[in-house]
Design a protein around this motif. Structure first.
Motif, mmCIF file in Angstrom:
data_model
loop_
_atom_site.group_PDB
_atom_site.id
_atom_site.type_symbol
_atom_site.label_atom_id
_atom_site.label_comp_id
_atom_site.label_asym_id
_atom_site.label_seq_id
_atom_site.Cartn_x
_atom_site.Cartn_y
_atom_site.Cartn_z
ATOM 1 N N ILE A 184 0.868 -1.185 0.000
ATOM 2 C CA ILE A 184 0.000 0.000 0.000
ATOM 3 C C ILE A 184 0.895 1.223 0.000
ATOM 4 O O ILE A 184 1.188 1.816 1.033
ATOM 5 C CB ILE A 184 -0.947 -0.019 1.220
ATOM 6 N N GLY A 185 1.405 1.546 -1.192
ATOM 7 C CA GLY A 185 2.292 2.686 -1.324
ATOM 8 C C GLY A 185 3.696 2.424 -0.838
ATOM 9 O O GLY A 185 4.443 3.352 -0.573
ATOM 10 N N ASP A 186 4.070 1.153 -0.712
ATOM 11 C CA ASP A 186 5.406 0.790 -0.239
ATOM 12 C C ASP A 186 6.377 0.674 -1.405
ATOM 13 O O ASP A 186 5.968 0.456 -2.544
ATOM 14 C CB ASP A 186 5.364 -0.580 0.465
ATOM 15 N N LEU A 187 7.659 0.772 -1.094
ATOM 16 C CA LEU A 187 8.653 0.389 -2.079
ATOM 17 C C LEU A 187 8.536 -1.121 -2.265
ATOM 18 O O LEU A 187 8.350 -1.855 -1.293
ATOM 19 C CB LEU A 187 10.061 0.716 -1.588
ATOM 20 N N PRO A 188 8.659 -1.607 -3.493
ATOM 21 C CA PRO A 188 8.593 -3.049 -3.680
ATOM 22 C C PRO A 188 9.805 -3.734 -3.065
ATOM 23 O O PRO A 188 10.905 -3.207 -3.077
ATOM 24 C CB PRO A 188 8.572 -3.213 -5.194
ATOM 25 N N GLY A 189 9.557 -4.907 -2.500
ATOM 26 C CA GLY A 189 10.621 -5.696 -1.884
ATOM 27 C C GLY A 189 10.037 -6.923 -1.231
ATOM 28 O O GLY A 189 8.828 -7.168 -1.276
ATOM 29 N N MET A 190 10.880 -7.685 -0.611
ATOM 30 C CA MET A 190 10.483 -8.955 -0.007
ATOM 31 C C MET A 190 9.397 -8.779 1.070
ATOM 32 O O MET A 190 8.504 -9.598 1.181
ATOM 33 C CB MET A 190 11.698 -9.653 0.598
ATOM 34 N N ALA A 191 9.463 -7.715 1.844
ATOM 35 C CA ALA A 191 8.519 -7.510 2.942
ATOM 36 C C ALA A 191 7.086 -7.273 2.471
ATOM 37 O O ALA A 191 6.143 -7.436 3.238
ATOM 38 C CB ALA A 191 8.967 -6.348 3.828
ATOM 39 N N VAL A 192 6.914 -6.870 1.212
ATOM 40 C CA VAL A 192 5.560 -6.626 0.695
ATOM 41 C C VAL A 192 5.147 -7.667 -0.338
ATOM 42 O O VAL A 192 4.222 -7.445 -1.111
ATOM 43 C CB VAL A 192 5.397 -5.190 0.143
ATOM 44 N N GLY A 193 5.858 -8.778 -0.369
ATOM 45 C CA GLY A 193 5.420 -9.890 -1.208
ATOM 46 C C GLY A 193 6.172 -10.134 -2.492
ATOM 47 O O GLY A 193 5.813 -11.050 -3.239
ATOM 48 N N CYS A 194 7.184 -9.367 -2.787
ATOM 49 C CA CYS A 194 7.974 -9.639 -3.986
ATOM 50 C C CYS A 194 8.748 -10.943 -3.790
ATOM 51 O O CYS A 194 9.168 -11.267 -2.678
ATOM 52 C CB CYS A 194 8.959 -8.500 -4.278
ATOM 53 N N GLN A 195 8.956 -11.654 -4.868
ATOM 54 C CA GLN A 195 9.689 -12.915 -4.813
ATOM 55 C C GLN A 195 11.201 -12.703 -4.741
ATOM 56 O O GLN A 195 11.928 -13.593 -4.323
ATOM 57 C CB GLN A 195 9.348 -13.766 -6.041
ATOM 58 N N GLU A 196 11.655 -11.536 -5.177
ATOM 59 C CA GLU A 196 13.085 -11.223 -5.169
ATOM 60 C C GLU A 196 13.302 -9.855 -4.526
ATOM 61 O O GLU A 196 12.387 -9.050 -4.415
ATOM 62 C CB GLU A 196 13.637 -11.204 -6.594
ATOM 63 N N ARG A 197 14.541 -9.590 -4.173
ATOM 64 C CA ARG A 197 14.910 -8.279 -3.639
ATOM 65 C C ARG A 197 14.603 -7.211 -4.675
ATOM 66 O O ARG A 197 14.654 -7.456 -5.865
ATOM 67 C CB ARG A 197 16.390 -8.273 -3.290
ATOM 68 N N SER A 198 14.327 -5.998 -4.181
ATOM 69 C CA SER A 198 13.999 -4.894 -5.082
ATOM 70 C C SER A 198 14.442 -3.579 -4.436
ATOM 71 O O SER A 198 15.424 -3.553 -3.690
ATOM 72 C CB SER A 198 12.497 -4.902 -5.386
#
Length: 184
Positions: free
Chosen positions: A60-74
């Motif tokens: 919800i307006g976060d930077l993409p990354g592992m903590a918000v459900g991305c499969q890889e680092r971002s």
């Protein structure tokens, strides 16, 4: 003369595809091949004075990354490396992806996070983009009535992507080139 660096975060590959389209339009004379931030070092990014940075929207307006459900680092994992950086003199254009129908109440809102991070470290962020032609309820990525960078919807408006990129690049490239020339 230094080239324009293109960096992106991605999870499904859509942001990578857009970064490749941007690179193709700029050409190898003006830009280096796009690099995923999950494979980039801080030195990779800092070598450029003119940058184009892209992000998908996650959370919800976060930077993409592992903590918000991305499969890889971002971006979420990359940004902490900037903690003691002074990006004064760097000119950065941003692009972001979003889904205006499914996420109408937070369309492309991750883009504002990149904007805040890089402005906060002194970079000159350019490339605002009109909100016309989109249908959504809210986006945090709007400042003074415009998106803080190019916004694309690869889900509901993929037919508009190429033209939007072309028009946006015609606007930002002249602003990126002086920085590139000064760095040479």
């Amino acid at each position: 003369m230094g080239k324009i660096g293109i960096f992106f975060g991605t999870d499904t590959g859509s942001t990578r595809l857009v970064a490749k389209k941007i690179y193709s339009l700029l050409g190898e004379e003006l830009a280096d091949k796009p690099k995923n931030v999950n494979r980039a070092s801080l030195d990779d990014l800092l070598q450029y004075d003119a940058l184009i940075l892209g992000t998908p929207s996650y959370g919800i307006g976060d930077l993409p990354g592992m903590a918000v459900g991305c499969q890889e680092r971002s971006w979420q994992e990359f940004v902490p490396q900037l903690e003691h950086c002074d990006l004064t003199g760097k000119r950065i254009a941003l692009f972001g992806l979003g889904h205006q129908e499914r996420y109408a109440s937070r369309f492309a809102s991750s883009l504002i996070q990149l904007y805040r991070v890089f402005c906060g470290y002194g970079a000159d962020v350019i490339g605002r983009w009109s909100t016309e032609g989109y249908q959504f309820e809210h986006s945090d990525s709007i400042v003074d009535g415009q998106f803080v960078g190019l916004v694309l919807d690869q889900r509901t408006q993929p037919h508009l992507t190429d033209e939007r990129i072309r028009v946006w690049l015609s606007q930002v490239t002249p602003e990126l080139l002086p920085v590139r020339a000064e760095a040479a």
